[in-house]
Design a protein around this motif. Structure first.
Motif, short mmCIF file in Angstrom:
data_model
loop_
_atom_site.label_atom_id
_atom_site.label_comp_id
_atom_site.label_asym_id
_atom_site.label_seq_id
_atom_site.Cartn_x
_atom_site.Cartn_y
_atom_site.Cartn_z
N GLU A 139 0.80 -1.21 0.00
CA GLU A 139 0.00 0.00 0.00
C GLU A 139 0.83 1.27 0.00
O GLU A 139 0.31 2.37 -0.06
N THR A 168 2.71 2.97 -2.06
CA THR A 168 2.55 3.98 -3.11
C THR A 168 1.22 4.69 -2.97
O THR A 168 1.13 5.92 -3.08
N ASP A 169 0.19 3.90 -2.71
CA ASP A 169 -1.14 4.45 -2.51
C ASP A 169 -1.17 5.48 -1.39
O ASP A 169 -1.67 6.58 -1.54
N VAL A 170 -0.62 5.05 -0.25
CA VAL A 170 -0.62 5.90 0.94
C VAL A 170 0.14 7.19 0.65
O VAL A 170 -0.27 8.28 0.99
N GLU A 203 0.71 8.67 -2.30
CA GLU A 203 0.05 9.57 -3.25
C GLU A 203 -1.23 10.17 -2.69
O GLU A 203 -1.51 11.34 -2.91
N ASN A 204 -2.00 9.33 -2.00
CA ASN A 204 -3.34 9.78 -1.63
C ASN A 204 -3.39 10.55 -0.32
O ASN A 204 -4.28 11.35 -0.13
N TYR A 205 -2.46 10.24 0.57
CA TYR A 205 -2.54 10.90 1.87
C TYR A 205 -1.34 11.78 2.15
O TYR A 205 -1.47 12.97 2.44
N ALA A 259 -9.70 9.53 -1.10
CA ALA A 259 -8.90 8.34 -0.88
C ALA A 259 -9.79 7.19 -0.46
O ALA A 259 -9.61 6.05 -0.87
N ARG A 285 -11.35 5.30 -3.22
CA ARG A 285 -10.49 4.38 -3.95
C ARG A 285 -10.30 3.07 -3.23
O ARG A 285 -10.29 2.01 -3.82
N HIS A 286 -10.13 3.12 -1.95
CA HIS A 286 -10.02 1.84 -1.22
C HIS A 286 -10.72 1.96 0.13
O HIS A 286 -10.09 2.14 1.15
N SER A 320 -8.98 1.76 4.23
CA SER A 320 -8.84 3.03 4.94
C SER A 320 -9.83 3.17 6.08
O SER A 320 -9.68 4.04 6.90
#
Ligand SMILES: *[C@@H]1O[C@H](CO)[C@@H](O)[C@H](O)[C@H]1NC(C)=O
Ligand SMILES: *[C@@H]1O[C@H](CO)[C@@H](O)[C@H](O)[C@H]1NC(C)=O
Ligand SMILES: *[C@@H]1O[C@H](CO)[C@@H](O)[C@H](O)[C@H]1NC(C)=O
Ligand SMILES: *[C@@H]1O[C@H](CO)[C@@H](O)[C@H](O)[C@H]1NC(C)=O
Ligand SMILES: *[C@@H]1O[C@H](CO)[C@@H](O)[C@H](O)[C@H]1NC(C)=O
Ligand SMILES: *[C@@H]1O[C@H](CO)[C@@H](O)[C@H](O)[C@H]1NC(C)=O
Ligand SMILES: *[C@@H]1O[C@H](CO)[C@@H](O)[C@H](O)[C@H]1NC(C)=O
Ligand SMILES: *[C@@H]1O[C@H](CO)[C@@H](O)[C@H](O)[C@H]1NC(C)=O
Ligand SMILES: *[C@@H]1O[C@H](CO)[C@@H](O)[C@H](O)[C@H]1NC(C)=O
Ligand SMILES: *[C@@H]1O[C@H](CO)[C@@H](O)[C@H](O)[C@H]1NC(C)=O
Length: 872
Positions: free
Chosen positions: A812, A814-816, A818-820, A856, A859-860, A864
């Protein structure tokens, strides 16, 4: 006798004999057995006089005893015993198992105690067993599974313990009611066994100690199941989507549990649902649109969860709704106009305590059957539509803590049945209409903290100052004495005099000057009086009960060091238990010997009196008394926050609390959002803007659910002092303007304090939350700041400066990032810009963080929002 006659009598004989052969022959021994068995059963009972008298009347046949019914097919065999609600106490005797013809045993609502005899399983004809509302203990005997004709099994409201047996062999079971006992669930496999009970219509296991997760096999319960009640247990995990298979369901109660995740969209398959209650869980995500398929719904209760997003427009199809409760969630869109077209609402529409914004449309006038409307504690704005007055059966209207403006519509005169009206903490203006005084049922009226002006009505409810709240409206005046509201007689005279002056002007000019001199003298005196008796902050808000030094000494175990949880420049904080309060409290005791502590107490009182927000610590009570030596003693009592302050979570090593888990990214987002909302409220939504001046991690407290609360208003200041008399007190405070590291640079240059100063502290706090580094960390060594440190790494090297625990999960990461992390750091950097004018306003900041959280989470959703799981 004719041939025909012989034939017909032969047929009669034949059919008679068939009947006799087909039913068991009851012998006189059996009769005697049943009589003996009943007497044996009775021997364990005692009841109020009269109830069981017939059972000892030798001249009465037992079939006529009170509550006994004999079989019609087999006369003089007991088929039913009904002794419900007779005030009987005693044990259920095992000898009852000898009543082999018994089909119905109804002993509910008595005082039977002891355990349920396992011999009941021998009653092979038993169809109804009702033992509800007694004091039975122990296990449900597994032998009951042999009573294969059982169809109604009621054991509600006893003290039964142990596991729920596998009732799967009772193929005829229709209703199983085990509510309000102390039953547990090992693994919920009893649910899959119940898939054998294909006639089941009611399964009620609410109010027990069931924990663990609901199994997917719940979807294999009978397709004729109508009632499923599992509320008020400790059930966790997600709601299995298979619940959508139970197409006949009419009532689904799952409220008061620990359920997480979202409501599965498959819920929309339950077309017959009338009641859906999932309130008071930890559910999150969006409310699914499919809920609009449930067109028979009358009660929909989703309050006290973590739902976000909007209210589904599809709800407009639910035209039978009487109750809709979405309160205490995180809904953050406009309220769809369609909601206000559902004229079936009668009992309540509660959307309070969310982040809903926008206006209330004219359509609200369609809610003509509604008794209670609550939209308080949102960010709703605009005027109150005059059509609301068409809702003439309204008894309670709660609109407080929003941004409503304009005046109270004249049409409200129609709402004569209203009992509770709360419009406080908005931006309402204009006069308080006289007709409110005429509402004879009104017993609670709150108009405080608005901009109402003019004369306060004198009649009706306004005669009773204790049920009307009007403080925080600067323009009001009263004709009779009302605490906190100036008299308007002088103004009225002035107006009248002004009129006469016009006449006088024409006649004699000198009189004018005399009049003017008199008038200004009067005004001077009037002002003077106010100054002489300064309107010092009144801490004794009527709701708060004042307590004594003794109460506090007792609560803190004589100020025991075990109870000490913190100390600051002006005060020590203890935890303790007060008698009048169920939960533990935090007690802040002011060191009155310290210079400034007394003013700090006054300032904090005044502030707390004026603010109320879900992310600000709530005051329980206060103490202004003298201690054992007769010296002044001042203390404030707050809710106690079990998870301590944010500092101990960000820097566990400094606090010897290394067992604290690292905060997840979602927890960090939610904490920053909570703090941003609180500051936005203080700066922009309070009756008078307020500057906190001392925002830092140790001033942010966390409750069990990790909701953040801003604390410590000892340094807080009103932006422009409302009370002129109060200016003295604030300027005489020592020039402490916050804590090292969090003070904005301009305060050092002795600039005036401003809301932008709080924004700076917030920016630093946000950077600290993401990097895990305090602004006073030794690596900065005085030569650089946290802002510069992060700014240099932004954006390409940011992963090197953030708290390493945030990127542990490679999947996670990359996700974390970019999104947070990147968007949050951006906000943190802009808030902590050196020049105040380069920093955003808290209103913008909270909106931006809310967007980060929302986009965010779309998206998931799952990862989250499994907040609850990650905490526990
Ligand atoms: C027994 O029952 C009979 C018939 O109902 C009644 O007349 C008689 O009073 C009863 N005796 C007692 C002692 O209750
Ligand atoms: C229970 O019994 C009491 C008297 O013993 C009675 O007043 C009450 O109405 C009964 N409750 C129900 C639900 O039957
Ligand atoms: C049933 O009756 C028989 C004969 O009267 C007796 O021996 C037996 O103990 C009784 N059973 C129970 C469970 O009371
Ligand atoms: C069981 O007893 C309760 C309480 O007296 C009553 O409300 C209920 O209708 C009874 N149910 C059956 C099936 O007898
Ligand atoms: C449960 O039982 C208790 C006494 O055993 C009684 O006071 C109470 O009213 C009952 N509750 C319900 C809901 O039947
Ligand atoms: C049910 O009855 C059978 C035979 O009567 C007996 O063997 C079995 O143990 C009983 N089961 C239970 C759970 O009591
Ligand atoms: C369900 O019914 C089947 C067949 O009738 C039986 O074999 C099985 O034991 C039953 N399951 C339970 C849990 O009683
Ligand atoms: C539900 O029943 C079906 C058919 O009997 C079976 O295949 C499935 O495994 C069951 N599901 C669960 C979760 O028990
Ligand atoms: C309150 O209303 C006044 C006009 O009555 C307006 O100027 C002001 O901006 C409003 N304040 C807020 C916070 O909406
Ligand atoms: C209040 O009621 C009285 C008597 O019913 C009426 O005369 C008066 O006009 C009313 N006042 C207002 C403001 O409605």
């Amino acid at each position: 006798m004719s041939y025909l006659g012989v034939l017909s009598s032969g047929i009669v004989w034949l059919s008679l004999s068939t009947i006799f052969i087909s039913i068991p022959l009851a012998t006189s021994d059996d009769h005697e057995n049943d009589r003996q068995t009943l007497l044996c059963f009775k021997s364990q009972l005692s009841g109020p006089t009269g109830v069981l008298d017939s059972w000892s009347n030798a001249s009465l046949e037992f079939c006529s005893w009170h509550g006994v019914i004999c079989s019609t097919q087999s006369p003089r065999r007991v088929a039913s015993i009904d002794l419900a609600s007779e005030g009987i106490s005693g044990f259920i005797s095992p000898c009852i198992a000898n009543l082999t013809f018994l089909t119905r045993l109804q002993l509910s609502n008595n005082s039977f105690h002891g355990s349920i005899p396992s011999e009941l399983g021998l009653l092979s004809q038993l169809n109804t067993l009702n033992l509800s509302t007694n004091a039975l203990e122990g296990f449900i005997p597994p032998t009951l599974l042999n009573a294969s004709h059982l169809s109604l099994l009621y054991m509600r409201n006893n003290s039964l313990t142990g596991l729920i047996p596998f009732f799967g062999s009772l193929k005829n079971l229709k209703e199983l009611m085990l509510s309000y006992n102390k039953l547990e669930a090992a693994d919920w496999s009893f649910i899959s066994s119940l898939s054998n009970c294909s006639k089941m219509t009611k399964l009620l296991i609410d109010g027990n100690n069931l924990n663990g997760k609901l199994p997917h096999s719940i979807g294999n319960l009978s397709s004729s199941l109508k009632w499923l009640w599992i509320r008020d247990n400790k059930i966790s995990g997600n709601i299995p989507p298979e619940i959508g298979n139970l197409k006949s369901l009419e009532m689904l109660y799952m409220d008061y549990n620990l359920l997480t995740g979202d409501i599965p969209p498959a819920i929309g398959n339950l077309h017959n649902l009338v009641v859906l209650a999932v309130a008071q869980n930890k559910l999150s995500g969006q409310i699914p649109d499919t809920i609009g398929n449930l067109i028979k719904l009358t009660d929909l209760k989703l309050d006290r969860n973590y739902f976000s997003g909007g209210i589904p427009v599809t709800l407009e199809h639910c035209t039978q709704l009487e109750i809709l409760n979405l309160a205490h969630n995180s809904l953050d869109r406009r309220i769809p106009n369609q909601i206000f077209k559902i004229s079936s609402f009668s009992q309540e529409l509660d959307l309070s305590h969310n982040y809903l914004y926008g206006g209330i449309p004219e359509e609200v006038g369609n809610l003509i059957n509604l008794k209670k409307l609550s939209i308080s504690d949102n960010r709703l704005s605009g005027n109150i539509p005059s059509t609301l007055s068409q809702c003439v059966v309204l008894e309670s209207l709660e609109m407080q803590s929003n941004l409503f403006a304009g005046s109270i519509p004249n049409s409200f005169e129609n709402l004569a049945g209203i009992q509770k009206l709360d419009i406080s903490r908005n931006n309402m203006s204009g006069k308080i209409p006289d007709f409110l005084g005429n509402f004879s049922l009104l017993y609670d009226l709150n108009l405080s903290f608005n901009n109402f002006d003019g004369e306060v009505p004198a009649d009706g409810i306004f005669r009773n100052a204790s049920v009307v709240s009007m403080e925080g409206n600067n323009g009001l005046c009263a004709r009779t004495l009302i605490e906190g509201i100036p008299l308007c007689s002088t103004q009225v005279h002035r107006k009248r005099r002004h009129k006469s002056l016009v006449l006088v002007l024409v006649i004699v000019i000198p009189i004018i000057s005399i009049a003017i001199i008199c008038l200004s003298f009067a005004v001077f005196l009037w002002r003077k009086r106010i100054q002489v008796k300064p309107n010092l902050p009144q801490c004794n808000e009527h709701k708060l009960k004042n307590i004594t030094y003794g109460d506090i000494a007792k609560a803190t175990n004589m100020f025991s060091s075990d109870n000490l949880i913190g100390s600051g420049s002006f005060a020590m904080v203890y935890k303790g238990n007060l008698e009048l309060q169920e939960d533990e409290v935090a007690i802040k005791i002011f060191n009155l010997g310290t210079y400034g502590a007394h003013n700090s107490f006054i300032a904090e009182c005044e502030t707390l009196r004026n603010v109320r927000h879900r992310n600000l610590v709530k005051i329980v009570t206060l103490c202004s008394s003298v201690d054992a030596t007769g010296a002044d003693f001042k203390a404030l009592v707050f809710q106690y926050m079990r998870n301590g302050n944010l500092d101990t979570w960000l820097h566990p090593k400094d606090h010897e609390l290394s067992q604290r888990k690292a905060l997840t990214i979602c927890q960090r987002v939610n904490i920053t959002l909570d703090v941003a909302f609180a500051l936005d409220y203080l700066h922009n939504q309070c009756a008078t803007p307020l500057i906190h001046c001392d925002l830092k991690p140790s001033n942010i407290l966390l409750d069990l659910d990790m909701v953040a609360y801003v604390n410590d208003f000892g340094l807080a200041r009103f932006k422009c002092n409302r009370l002129t008399a109060n200016q003295d007190t604030s300027t005489s405070l020592p020039c402490l303007k916050g804590s090292i590291g969090y003070i904005p640079p301009e305060y050092g240059m002795s600039k005036d304090i401003s809301t932008k100063g709080d924004v700076y502290s917030f920016g630093i706090l946000l950077l600290e939350i993401i990097t895990g580094r305090s602004p006073t960390d030794e690596i900065f060594n005085g030569s650089t700041t946290l802002h510069e440190f992060v700014d240099r790494a932004f954006p390409n090297n940011i992963s090197k400066v953030i708290d390493p625990t945030l990127l542990q999960d490679d999947l996670e990461a990359t996700d974390v990032m970019e999104n947070y992390i990147i968007p949050l750091i951006k906000i943190g950097l802009s808030c902590s810009m050196p020049l105040p004018k380069e920093r955003p306003e808290m209103g913008q900041v909270s909106t931006m963080i809310l967007e980060i959280k929302n986009s965010a989470s779309h998206r998931h959703v799952r990862s989250s929002y499994d907040l609850a799981d990650s905490i526990s």
